[in-house]
Design a protein around this motif. Structure first.
Motif, PDB file in Angstrom:
ATOM      1  N   ALA A   1       0.832  -1.203   0.000  1.00 50.20           N
ATOM      2  CA  ALA A   1       0.000   0.000   0.000  1.00 50.20           C
ATOM      3  C   ALA A   1       0.867   1.252   0.000  1.00 50.20           C
ATOM      4  O   ALA A   1       0.602   2.208  -0.747  1.00 50.20           O
ATOM      5  CB  ALA A   1      -0.923  -0.002   1.214  1.00 50.20           C
TER       6      ALA A   1
ATOM      7  N   ASN B   1       0.823   3.709  -3.225  1.00 57.02           N
ATOM      8  CA  ASN B   1       0.206   5.004  -2.937  1.00 57.02           C
ATOM      9  C   ASN B   1       1.190   6.165  -3.051  1.00 57.02           C
ATOM     10  O   ASN B   1       0.778   7.326  -3.102  1.00 57.02           O
ATOM     11  CB  ASN B   1      -0.420   5.001  -1.540  1.00 57.02           C
TER      12      ASN B   1
ATOM     13  N   SER C   1      -8.096 -10.189   0.286  1.00 60.52           N
ATOM     14  CA  SER C   1      -8.787  -8.925   0.553  1.00 60.52           C
ATOM     15  C   SER C   1      -7.814  -7.801   0.895  1.00 60.52           C
ATOM     16  O   SER C   1      -8.128  -6.623   0.689  1.00 60.52           O
ATOM     17  CB  SER C   1      -9.796  -9.108   1.695  1.00 60.52           C
TER      18      SER C   1
ATOM     19  N   ASP D   1      -7.089  -6.317  -2.534  1.00 58.53           N
ATOM     20  CA  ASP D   1      -8.193  -6.027  -3.455  1.00 58.53           C
ATOM     21  C   ASP D   1      -8.128  -4.618  -4.023  1.00 58.53           C
ATOM     22  O   ASP D   1      -8.411  -4.403  -5.211  1.00 58.53           O
ATOM     23  CB  ASP D   1      -9.540  -6.229  -2.752  1.00 58.53           C
ATOM     24  N   GLU D   2      -7.755  -3.648  -3.188  1.00 55.32           N
ATOM     25  CA  GLU D   2      -7.783  -2.258  -3.647  1.00 55.32           C
ATOM     26  C   GLU D   2      -6.749  -1.976  -4.740  1.00 55.32           C
ATOM     27  O   GLU D   2      -6.828  -0.955  -5.424  1.00 55.32           O
ATOM     28  CB  GLU D   2      -7.552  -1.300  -2.476  1.00 55.32           C
TER      29      GLU D   2
ATOM     30  N   HIS E   1      -4.666  -1.671 -10.278  1.00 56.51           N
ATOM     31  CA  HIS E   1      -3.576  -0.693 -10.365  1.00 56.51           C
ATOM     32  C   HIS E   1      -2.603  -1.115 -11.468  1.00 56.51           C
ATOM     33  O   HIS E   1      -2.166  -2.268 -11.505  1.00 56.51           O
ATOM     34  CB  HIS E   1      -2.850  -0.594  -9.029  1.00 56.51           C
TER      35      HIS E   1
END
Length: 344
Positions: free
Chosen positions: A32, A36, A54, A57-58, A62
């Motif tokens: 992350a 990010n 999970s 998942d975000e 990307h």
């Protein structure tokens, strides 16, 4: 997580990273942070034995993210994962002292054979530097406080043996093959996304979930055992310092990663009840239970972070109290979202 010193946008955007165990708590937090903050390419290698899809998942859509589902016990998989990568964060391992006592064979296969595979793969694929997860368990039966990197005791569990062997292998590979390797001895890392479930769950998420459900947390022993609890953002900072340092004497070293403060389990539960009561006052009435002391546990743990401060300019920003407040806030929000979803 905001951009840490020593890891500017330019250095991130021009680099590729492999994160083994990237679906786990620390690994996914690293993923992350990297994505990010503009990392060009981040590849995750994970077999999902302890990590969760999970957690990733975000990032599934990307453009800089890639996932390889595989096991570090397979050398070819490690080579495939390391191919084209400039840096490796090796977080894949079977954690937990009790798990290693219950199943030392699998712990050895993953933590030693898997680590050796990653060293060979990083060497053969021309990786510039590998930063790997070492462990405070390496200090074993040493009673000296605070713990200083060059003074350790005898291991107290199979898990501790495996993490010490990792350091020995790293030292040999650095001297024999000219590799750049940095080991980070984590001290009781905690924070958002840490798994509260299962027999080997870390104490903080486990206690938070119990208290939110108005169930009594069970402390092993009398609660006076203490740990150097370390918030995840401090750990991310240290990883960035390690992977990007251009101070040559800092490379091929092992460092404590901690805040440098002792907190007993009794103090910990007191903090958690206080912060959770801001959301649910009834938690104040939940009693604490005490059970048998756990086999393989050391009584007290406190890190000296002097070496990390001097060699890598490490400066942990989150105290235990601040980190616990952030963690509690995340778990409360997660529960509120789950409640809303169930209602719908």
């Amino acid at each position: 997580m905001e951009l840490q010193n020593g890891a500017d946008k330019e250095s991130l955007s021009g680099s590729s990273f492999l994160v083994t165990g990237g679906a786990g708590f620390i690994g996914s937090s690293l993923v992350a942070y990297l994505l990010n903050n503009g990392a060009r390419r981040v590849r995750v290698l994970d077999n999902f034995s302890t990590g969760f899809r999970s957690n990733l998942d975000e990032f599934s859509s990307h453009p800089g993210f890639e996932l390889i589902e595989g096991d570090i016990r397979d050398l070819q998989t490690c080579r495939d994962a390391a191919k084209g990568m400039r840096f490796v964060f090796h977080e894949a391992a079977l954690g937990s002292v009790p798990r290693s006592i219950h199943d030392p064979v699998t712990t050895n296969e993953v933590n030693i054979s898997g680590f050796l595979n990653m060293l060979v793969a990083a060497r053969d694929e021309g990786v510039k530097r590998m930063v790997y997860a070492a462990s405070s368990s390496t200090y074993g039966d040493s009673v000296e406080l605070p713990k200083v990197e060059d003074r350790i005791g005898r291991p107290l569990s199979p898990y501790a043996v495996t993490k010490y062997v990792n350091e020995l292998y790293a030292d040999v590979f650095a001297r024999t093959y000219g590799m750049e390797l940095i080991g980070l001895r984590y001290f009781n890392v905690f924070g958002p996304k840490q798994n509260p479930a299962g027999a080997y769950a870390a104490v903080i998420p486990k206690f938070i979930e119990a208290l939110m459900n108005h169930e009594s947390p069970v402390i092993n022993g009398d609660g006076e055992y203490s740990r150097d609890f370390t918030y995840i953002d401090n750990v991310i900072q240290m990883n960035m310092r390690a992977v990007f340092t251009d101070f040559a004497p800092a490379v091929n070293q092992t460092y404590n990663v901690a805040f440098g403060q002792q907190t007993s389990l009794n103090e910990l539960t007191s903090y958690l009840k206080r912060y959770l009561c801001d959301y649910d006052p009834l938690i104040a009435n939940v009693p604490i239970e005490y059970g048998q002391q756990r086999l393989g546990d050391i009584p007290h743990s406190l890190a000296s972070i002097d070496k990390a401060q001097q060699m890598l300019d490490y400066s942990p920003r989150f105290s235990v109290e601040t980190g616990l407040q952030e963690t509690v806030r995340w778990f409360v929000k997660k529960k509120e979202l789950a409640t809303i979803q169930q209602a719908v």
